[in-house]
Each structure stands twice: as structure tokens, then as C-alpha cells.
Design a protein around this motif. Structure first.
Motif, PDB file in Angstrom:
ATOM      1  N   PRO A  76       0.803  -1.227   0.000  1.00  0.00           N
ATOM      2  CA  PRO A  76       0.000   0.000   0.000  1.00  0.00           C
ATOM      3  C   PRO A  76       0.836   1.277   0.000  1.00  0.00           C
ATOM      4  N   GLY A  77       2.135   1.169   0.275  1.00  0.00           N
ATOM      5  CA  GLY A  77       3.001   2.349   0.391  1.00  0.00           C
ATOM      6  C   GLY A  77       4.173   1.962   1.273  1.00  0.00           C
ATOM      7  N   LEU A  78       4.677   2.920   2.030  1.00  0.00           N
ATOM      8  CA  LEU A  78       5.785   2.616   2.943  1.00  0.00           C
ATOM      9  C   LEU A  78       5.385   1.486   3.886  1.00  0.00           C
ATOM     10  N   VAL A  79       6.301   0.622   4.145  1.00  0.00           N
ATOM     11  CA  VAL A  79       6.057  -0.475   5.092  1.00  0.00           C
ATOM     12  C   VAL A  79       7.108  -0.371   6.197  1.00  0.00           C
ATOM     13  N   PRO A  80       6.889  -1.010   7.338  1.00  0.00           N
ATOM     14  CA  PRO A  80       7.868  -0.911   8.429  1.00  0.00           C
ATOM     15  C   PRO A  80       9.233  -1.450   7.985  1.00  0.00           C
ATOM     16  N   ASP A  81      10.288  -0.917   8.583  1.00  0.00           N
ATOM     17  CA  ASP A  81      11.646  -1.315   8.205  1.00  0.00           C
ATOM     18  C   ASP A  81      11.819  -2.831   8.216  1.00  0.00           C
ATOM     19  N   GLN A  82      11.400  -3.447   9.316  1.00  0.00           N
ATOM     20  CA  GLN A  82      11.539  -4.898   9.470  1.00  0.00           C
ATOM     21  C   GLN A  82      10.881  -5.648   8.291  1.00  0.00           C
ATOM     22  N   THR A  83       9.672  -5.232   7.946  1.00  0.00           N
ATOM     23  CA  THR A  83       8.931  -5.854   6.844  1.00  0.00           C
ATOM     24  C   THR A  83       9.653  -5.639   5.519  1.00  0.00           C
ATOM     25  N   PHE A  84      10.104  -4.412   5.307  1.00  0.00           N
ATOM     26  CA  PHE A  84      10.821  -4.066   4.077  1.00  0.00           C
ATOM     27  C   PHE A  84      12.051  -4.967   3.912  1.00  0.00           C
ATOM     28  N   PHE A  85      12.834  -5.084   4.972  1.00  0.00           N
ATOM     29  CA  PHE A  85      14.051  -5.902   4.895  1.00  0.00           C
ATOM     30  C   PHE A  85      13.725  -7.382   4.723  1.00  0.00           C
ATOM     31  N   GLU A  86      12.659  -7.861   5.354  1.00  0.00           N
ATOM     32  CA  GLU A  86      12.289  -9.277   5.187  1.00  0.00           C
ATOM     33  C   GLU A  86      11.939  -9.575   3.732  1.00  0.00           C
ATOM     34  N   VAL A 101       6.505  -3.040  -4.297  1.00  0.00           N
ATOM     35  CA  VAL A 101       6.169  -1.937  -5.193  1.00  0.00           C
ATOM     36  C   VAL A 101       4.835  -1.332  -4.751  1.00  0.00           C
ATOM     37  N   THR A 102       4.848  -0.031  -4.537  1.00  0.00           N
ATOM     38  CA  THR A 102       3.644   0.701  -4.114  1.00  0.00           C
ATOM     39  C   THR A 102       2.580   0.647  -5.205  1.00  0.00           C
ATOM     40  N   VAL A 103       1.310   0.445  -4.826  1.00  0.00           N
ATOM     41  CA  VAL A 103       0.256   0.297  -5.847  1.00  0.00           C
ATOM     42  C   VAL A 103      -0.315   1.637  -6.334  1.00  0.00           C
ATOM     43  N   GLU A 155       6.859  10.791  -0.840  1.00  0.00           N
ATOM     44  CA  GLU A 155       6.764   9.345  -0.583  1.00  0.00           C
ATOM     45  C   GLU A 155       6.995   8.571  -1.878  1.00  0.00           C
ATOM     46  N   PRO A 156       7.555   7.379  -1.783  1.00  0.00           N
ATOM     47  CA  PRO A 156       7.667   6.570  -3.001  1.00  0.00           C
ATOM     48  C   PRO A 156       6.285   6.149  -3.511  1.00  0.00           C
ATOM     49  N   ASP A 157       6.056   6.324  -4.820  1.00  0.00           N
ATOM     50  CA  ASP A 157       4.812   5.876  -5.443  1.00  0.00           C
ATOM     51  C   ASP A 157       5.133   4.770  -6.460  1.00  0.00           C
ATOM     52  N   GLU A 181      21.317  -9.199  -0.112  1.00  0.00           N
ATOM     53  CA  GLU A 181      22.254  -9.086   1.016  1.00  0.00           C
ATOM     54  C   GLU A 181      21.956  -7.833   1.836  1.00  0.00           C
ATOM     55  N   TYR A 182      21.586  -6.769   1.144  1.00  0.00           N
ATOM     56  CA  TYR A 182      21.215  -5.548   1.859  1.00  0.00           C
ATOM     57  C   TYR A 182      20.035  -5.818   2.797  1.00  0.00           C
ATOM     58  N   GLY A 183      19.054  -6.587   2.308  1.00  0.00           N
ATOM     59  CA  GLY A 183      17.901  -6.928   3.142  1.00  0.00           C
ATOM     60  C   GLY A 183      18.318  -7.704   4.379  1.00  0.00           C
ATOM     61  N   LEU A 192      22.932   2.100   7.984  1.00  0.00           N
ATOM     62  CA  LEU A 192      22.612   1.295   6.801  1.00  0.00           C
ATOM     63  C   LEU A 192      21.652   2.042   5.878  1.00  0.00           C
ATOM     64  N   ALA A 193      20.767   2.838   6.464  1.00  0.00           N
ATOM     65  CA  ALA A 193      19.838   3.630   5.648  1.00  0.00           C
ATOM     66  C   ALA A 193      20.607   4.645   4.799  1.00  0.00           C
ATOM     67  N   ARG A 194      21.716   5.185   5.359  1.00  0.00           N
ATOM     68  CA  ARG A 194      22.537   6.115   4.561  1.00  0.00           C
ATOM     69  C   ARG A 194      23.170   5.379   3.392  1.00  0.00           C
ATOM     70  N   LEU A 195      23.610   4.161   3.614  1.00  0.00           N
ATOM     71  CA  LEU A 195      24.173   3.370   2.520  1.00  0.00           C
ATOM     72  C   LEU A 195      23.135   3.173   1.413  1.00  0.00           C
ATOM     73  N   TYR A 196      21.916   2.810   1.803  1.00  0.00           N
ATOM     74  CA  TYR A 196      20.836   2.609   0.829  1.00  0.00           C
ATOM     75  C   TYR A 196      20.591   3.889   0.041  1.00  0.00           C
ATOM     76  N   TRP A 197      20.517   4.973   0.777  1.00  0.00           N
ATOM     77  CA  TRP A 197      20.232   6.262   0.158  1.00  0.00           C
ATOM     78  C   TRP A 197      21.272   6.618  -0.900  1.00  0.00           C
TER      79      TRP A 197
HETATM   80  N1  HBI Z   1       8.796   0.752   2.408  1.00  0.00           N
HETATM   81  N2  HBI Z   1       7.504   0.533   0.503  1.00  0.00           N
HETATM   82  C1  HBI Z   1       8.672   0.861   1.090  1.00  0.00           C
HETATM   83  N3  HBI Z   1       9.699   1.293   0.311  1.00  0.00           N
HETATM   84  C2  HBI Z   1      10.906   1.629   0.853  1.00  0.00           C
HETATM   85  O1  HBI Z   1      11.833   2.011   0.118  1.00  0.00           O
HETATM   86  C3  HBI Z   1      11.072   1.518   2.249  1.00  0.00           C
HETATM   87  C4  HBI Z   1       9.979   1.066   3.011  1.00  0.00           C
HETATM   88  N4  HBI Z   1      10.108   0.948   4.338  1.00  0.00           N
HETATM   89  C5  HBI Z   1      11.330   1.210   5.012  1.00  0.00           C
HETATM   90  C6  HBI Z   1      12.432   1.662   4.158  1.00  0.00           C
HETATM   91  N5  HBI Z   1      12.276   1.816   2.869  1.00  0.00           N
HETATM   92  C7  HBI Z   1      13.765   1.950   4.818  1.00  0.00           C
HETATM   93  O2  HBI Z   1      13.923   1.063   5.879  1.00  0.00           O
HETATM   94  C8  HBI Z   1      15.008   1.782   3.940  1.00  0.00           C
HETATM   95  O3  HBI Z   1      15.010   2.725   2.926  1.00  0.00           O
HETATM   96  C9  HBI Z   1      16.264   1.907   4.748  1.00  0.00           C
END
Ligand code: HBI
Ligand code: FE
Length: 295
Positions: free
Chosen positions: A105-115, A124-126, A139-141, A164-166, A181-186
Motif C-alpha cells: 500500500p506504500g511505505l512499510v515498516p523497516d523490518q517488513t521491508f528488509f524481510e 512496489v507501491t500500488v 513518498e515513493p509511489d 544481502e542488503y535486506g 545502513l539507511a545512509r548506505l541505501y540512500w
Molecule cells: N517501504 N515501501 C517501502 N519502500 C521503501 O523504500 C522503504 C519502506 N520501508 C522502510 C524503508 N524503505 C527503509 O527502511 C530503507 O530505505 C532503509
């Protein structure tokens, strides 16, 4: 609202981060992993038309600016004519690198995103931005997530890196290292540049889905362009509401994969003892690579 046990925490966190204090997506149908159905049939003709215009603008900008694998994969995806069906892309993507797209649906919690990433699933946001957000969105769309991120998932080295990042993200949560780690992603996945024989090229999704930054990041003399170095990046603050003040440049995707392979535990320990660097820092001995000066 939602049936997820960690939803309240998540919404409380988001409320402190976003201007509106709310997330835009509809989270009421999401499962425990925040996955929803894409409901492709529900997009309107106007939304498909907006996608086509976004696509056309970006596709015109990227020749000679995006890295070759992005351009080739985007062409093969064949999504210029309207909002793509995630399941069709997954069929091709799974064959290429074993990755799948999941609708969220959009941004998801960090833990969920990494899983998701650790299991080779890219969220992918709908929802698609609205007309008045054509040039800029916080926000990411759907357009950012799909156009910016999906093409590179067809590259095996990059695809392995993102998994591996996840896994690294899940570990960082336990080690209190998420900010680093978020800075690395960015500075890589979102705003990374890559060296090529013909000059600098873009691989970061935040740039590739932006109307203005594609040209700016390569040609402007304002920002710094610094050779990629993991711990340096992890120390560096970033801007979310302006063009970047510094871009980090990788030699190739092998460098991104190999240099992020080590256990970051000692990195985090050192970083916690240091002040972060401002987004425009240039350290002694650091090279500031020249702009491409494209015409
Ligand atoms: N959720 N949908 C979505 N997209 C992201 O890029 C995203 C997120 N939740 C958390 C998150 N990114 C951050 O944890 C990372 O960018 C570090
Ligand atoms: Fe992104």
C-alpha cells in the motif's frame, strides 16, 4: 484500520516523519507482510495516461545518462504504454534473477521491508502520484518504485546485492545500526552513480525517476562526486527535500556487492563514536570527480 500487530507503532512513527502525519495508501486489506493485491483493473484511463507521460519524460532523459543495464532492462520490460501488471513482470524477473514483485500500500515498516528484500521480493507501491505531483513527490509511489527500481533487479550482481542488503537490514535492526545502513541505501540504491568508459552514469532509483536530477547529478558543478567508500557513506547525512549535495560513485556492481559483504558490526561500533558528516562534506585526500558536461 489494519490487522497487523505492529501497525500502531508503525503509524505512530510515520506520523512524526511525514508532513501530513498519515500514510497515503490503503492499509486495510494488507496481510501480515503488508502485501496487497495490485488490482490492476482498478486503474483509470487517466492514471494509465499519466504513467505514459511520466514514462515518456524519463525515457527521453536517460540515454547516455543511465547505466547500460538499466536502459536495456527497461526496454525489455516494455511498460511504456500504461501501468504495468506486477504479475507479468514477476514472470520475467523470476526467470532472470529469482526475484518477485509484491504489491504494497506504500511505505512499510523497516523490518517488513528488509524481510521482503532478504527473500528476493521487491515491494512496489500500488498507488500512482497525482497530476500536480508530476515533478516532485516525497513518498515513493508506483512510478518511483517500478521505473526506478525494477530494471536493475534483472542484473544478477545487483539482484544479489539487494538481497544481502535486506539481510544486513535485519541485522542492523538488532545492532542499533539502522541509521547507518539507511545512509548506505540512500547513497547507492537511491542516488548512486557508476563509472563507465563513456563517463559517469546513473543507477540510483531516486535519480532515475526524477525529472530534474538526471541531468543535474551528472552535469552540474555544484554537487560533489566522490568515489564510493562504505564507512564514509555511513557517516554522511543526506537531504530528502533537495537535489543531493554529494553523489558516491562505484566502479561497477561487483564493487558494490564486495564492499558491502563484510560484517558491519565493527563499522557500527566505530560510527557510534563519531559525529556524522554534513551532506556536503569533502574530506582531505578525497577526489571530487568532474562533471560529465553532457551537451
Ligand atoms: N517501504 N515501501 C517501502 N519502500 C521503501 O523504500 C522503504 C519502506 N520501508 C522502510 C524503508 N524503505 C527503509 O527502511 C530503507 O530505505 C532503509
Ligand atoms: Fe526507492
Amino acid at each position: 484500520m489494519s490487522t497487523n500487530p505492529n501497525t500502531d507503532d508503525f503509524f505512530a512513527t510515520v506520523a512524526t516523519k511525514s508532513d501530513s502525519g498519515a500514510l497515503r495508501g490503503d492499509y486495510s486489506q494488507a496481510d501480515a507482510n503488508y502485501v496487497v493485491a495490485q488490482n490492476w483493473e482498478g486503474y483509470t484511463p487517466a492514471q494509465h495516461a499519466l504513467w505514459r507521460r511520466l514514462y515518456e519524460r524519463q525515457a527521453r532523459l536517460i540515454p547516455g545518462r543511465a547505466c547500460d543495464v538499466f536502459i536495456e532492462s527497461l526496454k525489455a520490460l516494455d511498460v511504456s504504454q500504461g501501468i504495468p501488471r506486477f504479475d507479468r513482470t514477476t514472470d520475467a524477473l523470476y526467470k532472470a534473477t529469482g526475484w518477485q514483485l509484491v504489491a504494497v500500500p506504500g511505505l512499510v515498516p523497516d523490518q517488513t521491508f528488509f524481510e521482503h528484500l532478504a527473500n528476493r521480493r521487491f515491494p512496489v507501491t500500488v498507488w500512482l502520484r497525482e497530476e500536480h505531483e508530476f515533478d516532485y513527490i516525497v513518498e515513493p509511489d508506483l512510478f518511483h518504485d517500478f521505473f526506478g527500481h525494477v530494471p536493475l533487479l534483472f542484473n544478477p550482481v545487483f539482484a544479489n546485492h539487494l538481497q544481502e542488503y535486506g539481510k544486513g537490514g535485519l541485522k542492523a535492526l538488532k545492532l542499533d545500526g539502522l541509521a547507518y545502513l539507511a545512509r548506505l541505501y540512500w547513497y547507492t540504491i537511491e542516488f548512486g552513480l557508476i563509472q563507465s568508459e563513456a563517463g559517469l552514469r546513473i543507477y540510483g532509483a531516486g535519480i532515475l525517476s526524477s525529472g530534474g536530477e538526471v541531468e543535474y547529478c551528472l552535469s552540474s558543478d555544484k554537487p560533489r562526486r566522490v568515489p564510493f567508500q562504505v564507512e564514509r557513506i555511513m557517516r554522511t547525512l543526506y537531504k530528502i527535500d533537495t537535489y543531493q549535495e554529494t553523489y558516491f560513485v562505484i566502479r561497477d556492481f561487483e564493487q558494490l556487492f564486495n564492499d558491502t559483504a563484510p560484517d558491519f558490526t565493527p563499522f557500527y561500533e566505530r560510527l557510534k563514536q563519531q559525529e556524522p558528516l554534513p551532506a556536503n562534506a569533502l574530506l582531505a585526500g578525497e577526489t571530487n570527480l568532474a562533471a560529465n558536461h553532457l551537451v
